[in-house]
Design a protein around this motif. Sequence first.
Motif, PDB file in Angstrom:
ATOM      1  N   ARG A   1      44.594  20.971  56.436  1.00  0.00           N
ATOM      2  CA  ARG A   1      43.750  20.203  55.528  1.00  0.00           C
ATOM      3  C   ARG A   1      42.335  20.083  56.125  1.00  0.00           C
ATOM      4  NH1 ARG A   1      48.604  17.195  55.094  1.00  0.00           N
ATOM      5  NH2 ARG A   1      49.397  17.068  52.939  1.00  0.00           N
ATOM      6  N   ILE A   2      41.367  20.301  55.230  1.00  0.00           N
ATOM      7  CA  ILE A   2      39.951  20.165  55.626  1.00  0.00           C
ATOM      8  C   ILE A   2      39.325  19.106  54.718  1.00  0.00           C
ATOM      9  CG2 ILE A   2      37.719  21.315  55.901  1.00  0.00           C
ATOM     10  CD1 ILE A   2      39.202  23.949  56.179  1.00  0.00           C
ATOM     11  N   SER A   3      38.654  18.101  55.328  1.00  0.00           N
ATOM     12  CA  SER A   3      37.980  17.049  54.555  1.00  0.00           C
ATOM     13  C   SER A   3      36.522  16.937  55.018  1.00  0.00           C
ATOM     14  CB  SER A   3      38.686  15.709  54.735  1.00  0.00           C
ATOM     15  OG  SER A   3      38.613  15.278  56.085  1.00  0.00           O
ATOM     16  N   LEU A   4      35.675  16.450  54.090  1.00  0.00           N
ATOM     17  CA  LEU A   4      34.233  16.289  54.357  1.00  0.00           C
ATOM     18  C   LEU A   4      33.792  14.921  53.840  1.00  0.00           C
ATOM     19  CD1 LEU A   4      31.371  17.324  55.108  1.00  0.00           C
ATOM     20  CD2 LEU A   4      31.245  18.314  52.802  1.00  0.00           C
ATOM     21  N   GLU A   5      33.006  14.179  54.670  1.00  0.00           N
ATOM     22  CA  GLU A   5      32.479  12.883  54.254  1.00  0.00           C
ATOM     23  C   GLU A   5      31.220  12.562  55.053  1.00  0.00           C
ATOM     24  OE1 GLU A   5      35.000   9.632  55.221  1.00  0.00           O
ATOM     25  OE2 GLU A   5      35.679  10.479  57.112  1.00  0.00           O
ATOM     26  N   GLU A   6      30.474  11.530  54.588  1.00  0.00           N
ATOM     27  CA  GLU A   6      29.279  11.045  55.278  1.00  0.00           C
ATOM     28  C   GLU A   6      29.587   9.723  55.972  1.00  0.00           C
ATOM     29  OE1 GLU A   6      25.815  10.738  52.904  1.00  0.00           O
ATOM     30  OE2 GLU A   6      25.951  12.765  52.068  1.00  0.00           O
ATOM     31  N   GLN A   7      29.153   9.609  57.239  1.00  0.00           N
ATOM     32  CA  GLN A   7      29.345   8.376  57.997  1.00  0.00           C
ATOM     33  C   GLN A   7      28.109   8.124  58.867  1.00  0.00           C
ATOM     34  OE1 GLN A   7      32.874   8.462  60.393  1.00  0.00           O
ATOM     35  NE2 GLN A   7      34.293   8.552  58.641  1.00  0.00           N
ATOM     36  N   ASP A   8      27.384   7.034  58.559  1.00  0.00           N
ATOM     37  CA  ASP A   8      26.252   6.603  59.405  1.00  0.00           C
ATOM     38  C   ASP A   8      25.256   7.724  59.646  1.00  0.00           C
ATOM     39  OD1 ASP A   8      27.461   4.111  59.593  1.00  0.00           O
ATOM     40  OD2 ASP A   8      28.642   4.731  61.354  1.00  0.00           O
ATOM     41  N   GLY A   9      24.871   8.426  58.572  1.00  0.00           N
ATOM     42  CA  GLY A   9      23.870   9.474  58.705  1.00  0.00           C
ATOM     43  C   GLY A   9      24.397  10.761  59.302  1.00  0.00           C
ATOM     44  N   MET A  10      25.712  10.928  59.362  1.00  0.00           N
ATOM     45  CA  MET A  10      26.317  12.140  59.925  1.00  0.00           C
ATOM     46  C   MET A  10      27.236  12.765  58.879  1.00  0.00           C
ATOM     47  SD  MET A  10      25.168  12.079  63.148  1.00  0.00           S
ATOM     48  CE  MET A  10      26.248  13.000  64.240  1.00  0.00           C
ATOM     49  N   GLY A  11      27.278  14.098  58.892  1.00  0.00           N
ATOM     50  CA  GLY A  11      28.255  14.814  58.096  1.00  0.00           C
ATOM     51  C   GLY A  11      29.510  15.038  58.942  1.00  0.00           C
ATOM     52  N   VAL A  12      30.665  14.524  58.488  1.00  0.00           N
ATOM     53  CA  VAL A  12      31.888  14.549  59.287  1.00  0.00           C
ATOM     54  C   VAL A  12      32.903  15.487  58.616  1.00  0.00           C
ATOM     55  CG1 VAL A  12      33.747  13.179  60.284  1.00  0.00           C
ATOM     56  CG2 VAL A  12      31.450  12.180  60.020  1.00  0.00           C
ATOM     57  N   VAL A  13      33.304  16.538  59.339  1.00  0.00           N
ATOM     58  CA  VAL A  13      34.320  17.490  58.867  1.00  0.00           C
ATOM     59  C   VAL A  13      35.565  17.333  59.748  1.00  0.00           C
ATOM     60  CG1 VAL A  13      34.918  19.910  58.533  1.00  0.00           C
ATOM     61  CG2 VAL A  13      32.602  19.102  58.005  1.00  0.00           C
ATOM     62  N   THR A  14      36.721  17.157  59.106  1.00  0.00           N
ATOM     63  CA  THR A  14      37.989  16.982  59.827  1.00  0.00           C
ATOM     64  C   THR A  14      38.929  18.144  59.490  1.00  0.00           C
ATOM     65  OG1 THR A  14      37.742  14.581  59.709  1.00  0.00           O
ATOM     66  CG2 THR A  14      39.933  15.443  60.246  1.00  0.00           C
ATOM     67  N   VAL A  15      39.440  18.815  60.531  1.00  0.00           N
ATOM     68  CA  VAL A  15      40.400  19.918  60.368  1.00  0.00           C
ATOM     69  C   VAL A  15      41.729  19.460  60.972  1.00  0.00           C
ATOM     70  CG1 VAL A  15      40.919  22.327  60.864  1.00  0.00           C
ATOM     71  CG2 VAL A  15      38.535  21.622  60.487  1.00  0.00           C
ATOM     72  N   LYS A  16      42.745  19.334  60.130  1.00  0.00           N
ATOM     73  CA  LYS A  16      44.031  18.793  60.565  1.00  0.00           C
ATOM     74  C   LYS A  16      45.163  19.736  60.156  1.00  0.00           C
ATOM     75  CE  LYS A  16      46.738  14.513  60.471  1.00  0.00           C
ATOM     76  NZ  LYS A  16      46.812  13.133  59.958  1.00  0.00           N
ATOM     77  N   ASP A  17      46.076  19.989  61.102  1.00  0.00           N
ATOM     78  CA  ASP A  17      47.220  20.872  60.790  1.00  0.00           C
ATOM     79  C   ASP A  17      48.515  20.095  60.971  1.00  0.00           C
ATOM     80  OD1 ASP A  17      48.362  21.189  63.566  1.00  0.00           O
ATOM     81  OD2 ASP A  17      46.337  21.970  63.942  1.00  0.00           O
ATOM     82  N   ASN A  18      49.639  20.735  60.587  1.00  0.00           N
ATOM     83  CA  ASN A  18      50.957  20.089  60.735  1.00  0.00           C
ATOM     84  C   ASN A  18      51.805  20.801  61.788  1.00  0.00           C
ATOM     85  OD1 ASN A  18      51.373  22.420  59.325  1.00  0.00           O
ATOM     86  ND2 ASN A  18      52.788  21.545  57.814  1.00  0.00           N
ATOM     87  N   GLY A  19      51.121  21.280  62.852  1.00  0.00           N
ATOM     88  CA  GLY A  19      51.848  21.891  63.975  1.00  0.00           C
ATOM     89  C   GLY A  19      52.396  20.829  64.899  1.00  0.00           C
ATOM     90  N   ASN A  20      52.595  21.196  66.184  1.00  0.00           N
ATOM     91  CA  ASN A  20      53.180  20.255  67.146  1.00  0.00           C
ATOM     92  C   ASN A  20      52.148  19.334  67.788  1.00  0.00           C
ATOM     93  OD1 ASN A  20      55.802  21.132  66.759  1.00  0.00           O
ATOM     94  ND2 ASN A  20      55.622  22.759  68.307  1.00  0.00           N
ATOM     95  N   GLY A  21      50.864  19.613  67.573  1.00  0.00           N
ATOM     96  CA  GLY A  21      49.823  18.802  68.197  1.00  0.00           C
ATOM     97  C   GLY A  21      49.532  19.248  69.621  1.00  0.00           C
ATOM     98  N   VAL A  22      48.568  18.589  70.259  1.00  0.00           N
ATOM     99  CA  VAL A  22      48.171  18.923  71.626  1.00  0.00           C
ATOM    100  C   VAL A  22      48.902  17.990  72.574  1.00  0.00           C
ATOM    101  CG1 VAL A  22      46.240  19.111  73.227  1.00  0.00           C
ATOM    102  CG2 VAL A  22      45.908  19.670  70.813  1.00  0.00           C
ATOM    103  N   PRO A  23      49.614  18.507  73.555  1.00  0.00           N
ATOM    104  CA  PRO A  23      50.317  17.639  74.516  1.00  0.00           C
ATOM    105  C   PRO A  23      49.321  16.692  75.189  1.00  0.00           C
ATOM    106  CG  PRO A  23      51.068  19.887  74.742  1.00  0.00           C
ATOM    107  CD  PRO A  23      49.914  19.946  73.804  1.00  0.00           C
ATOM    108  N   GLU A  24      49.719  15.443  75.424  1.00  0.00           N
ATOM    109  CA  GLU A  24      48.831  14.422  75.973  1.00  0.00           C
ATOM    110  C   GLU A  24      48.316  14.794  77.350  1.00  0.00           C
ATOM    111  OE1 GLU A  24      48.801   9.585  76.846  1.00  0.00           O
ATOM    112  OE2 GLU A  24      50.577  10.578  75.994  1.00  0.00           O
TER     113      GLU A  24
END
Length: 793
Positions: free
Chosen positions: A711-734
Amino acid sequence: MGGLSRIFVIGLVYAFLGWLGLELAIPPGYASPVFPAAGLAVAVVLCYGNRVLPGIWLGSLAINLATSALNNGLGISSVMVAVAVACGATLQAWFAHSLIRRWSDELWRQLVNERDIAMFLLLVAPLACLVSATVGVSSLYLADVVLKAEIAFSWWNWWLGDMLGVLLFTPLLLTLLLRSVSPWKERQLTVAVPILVSLCVVTMVFVWVLRWEASQQQEKIAEQGQKIARMLDHRLIALHEALSSLRRLIEVYPDMSFRQFEHFTRITLHENRDIFALSYNSYISRQQRTDFEKAMAIKTDTPGFRITERNHENRLMSAADRPYYVAVGYIAPLKGNQPALGYDIYSEPVRRRAIDQAINFMRPAVTEPIQLVQEQQKRVGLLAMHPAYLEYEKTGGEKVSRLFGFAVAVIKVDEMVQIATSGHLPTGLNFCLRDLEAPPDRKLLYRSDSGTSRPEQNYIWKTNLTMADRIWSLEVFPTAGYLSSHRTWLAWGVGILGLLFVSLFQTMLLAMSGRNFSIQQNVNHQTIELLQAKEQLEHLNQSLQQRVDEAITELRQKDLVLIRQGRQAAMGEMIGNIAHQWRQPLNALSMLISNMQFALMENQLTEEYMQESAANADRLIQKMSTTINDFRDFFKPDREKITFSAMQQIRSTVDLVDASFHNSGITITVEPCTDCLLSGFPNEYSQVLLNLLSNAKDAVIESGTRPGLIRISLEEQDGMGVVTVKDNGNGVPEEISSRIFEPYFSTKQMGTGIGLYMSRMIIERNMNGTLVLGNNINNTGSEFIIKTPLAEG
């Protein structure tokens, strides 16, 4: 510059600065909140010595003579006062020079510490300025220019103006005169410029307040002037009504006896003290003269009654022969006015002009100011005349009017004005009445101050009054005492407080610049010592610089290798994406060729079929060419920052890899949102998105999650363009989440470990943004967030 030339120039500059100070004076008088010429006098005597004192004397003499000439005219007294004031100004400059030399010697040439500055400004200036104020005010008092009650204020204002002049302008002028010597050279910018700007601001505020005060004074004077005008107008109306009553009586009873005339006028004269006399003047022709004289001899009980006039010796004589006469028949009071009986007022030119005016326009008329015939003393009066007409009917019933006489009032102007304004004229407020139509030497009707005071031109209020057929000018003006008693002191306070603030500000700047100069002197001494140590370190620095240069070169080569590897890895990914994008059109093209072969074998290959197949093949080839162009533009380097659409870059990047991801069972979803404009390098931005999508694809495939979703989302926050790229894999180990952006760190078997490192470098260094790992929970996928500034506007 020679000695005489320098003295002459100093005199001119002193006179100019003196005039400038007087321009800021607060009326009345010449009270100014600052006198810059006093500061000039101290500065030039310090720099050039006592030999320039004659220039100060000449400049002061010139400005005071000019002031006297413009205000009261030059006379022996004003010249003596100017000489005395010039001597006081010169003596003050000499005294200030002596004080400074005694207490600070040559320290005034630098003024680098607070004690020297305080001694120079806050001690010498108040003491030295006692001289000019004392000498000047004393000479003005002895010449009766300053009243005894005004001595304290005049002395205080003079001393304060000179003191502020020395406090403010002596340092400023030293900055100019010693401009080639430190620290005054540096003070041209650090002290002179800020103080000149501050003085301009204070002067503008002071002038504005001064004008506001003047407008308030003018409004008060105008208000009083309107009251005086109304009172005079009411009095003129009363006189007009009194004379009109007499005219109506004459018209009703033209043959009245003297006793009847005297009885009617007795009350009028008693109630109107400004009417010197009332008379009934008959208008008779040459043919009627003899009968008139006989009749009036009987009516007035005056044997030998005759119509008279005055000769060149001002003696009464029988009137000369003329077509018409306007002779005094009855006059009241008779006592003291008996010689006026029979006097032909038409024989005198001033009265004749008024009579002609009344006859021609058939309305009341007034003479210009005259010397009253009945008065032995000099007294301004005037004659008011109301023509009386007798109505009769001609043959045929037509009504006509015939002039047969005049109701005449002799009015004492000073008495009239006193009756009108008695008890209502404010102290210190004067006015004068002038007849605008009279000759220049006879215009003045009345002046309340007898012409002894000189009106302030800016405070004269004028209006016009109508007296029968004449226009009178009323001028109301204040005395110096009136302006002093009605002064609000606001402008004076604003000026003094503003100048004191500038003086303190200047003292602070002098102290700061002096301290900086002292520090600079210490720095110069230490610099010499450091230069020696620097020479010793230069050899070590050269070898160290060589080692640093080698390390920098090595790091730059590593960065180039990383960039090259990142580009190569991205190109490898792109080649795979091109293969996925071409697979469908290549299969379709192969199918099209097979169909054409089959049609040829079956003899169904018609011209129309060939054209249609060729068109389809051309469309497939164009699609493949477009794909190549898109990938070529993707790797084209950006040369400068531009404004671009974030959503357009997201969609173009997704279009490049969508086929490849679809074949791997992964769906890319771009969430609906409002587009935003970013500033930066669009191709590099797309490369970052491609790296994140590629990593997400590998993570989903490695996890075995089905169906795969990004999933890719786009929004404005405090004068910044924010793009979020999120997948449904296993994630990054801590345990490795803190290292994923390090170069050459990778969890993939064939990974280079430079993709995320290069992506962060692009976002942070090239686009002033951030690239971070967002919410990361094992087995639920990973999230990367790109924040970049929005484009301006």
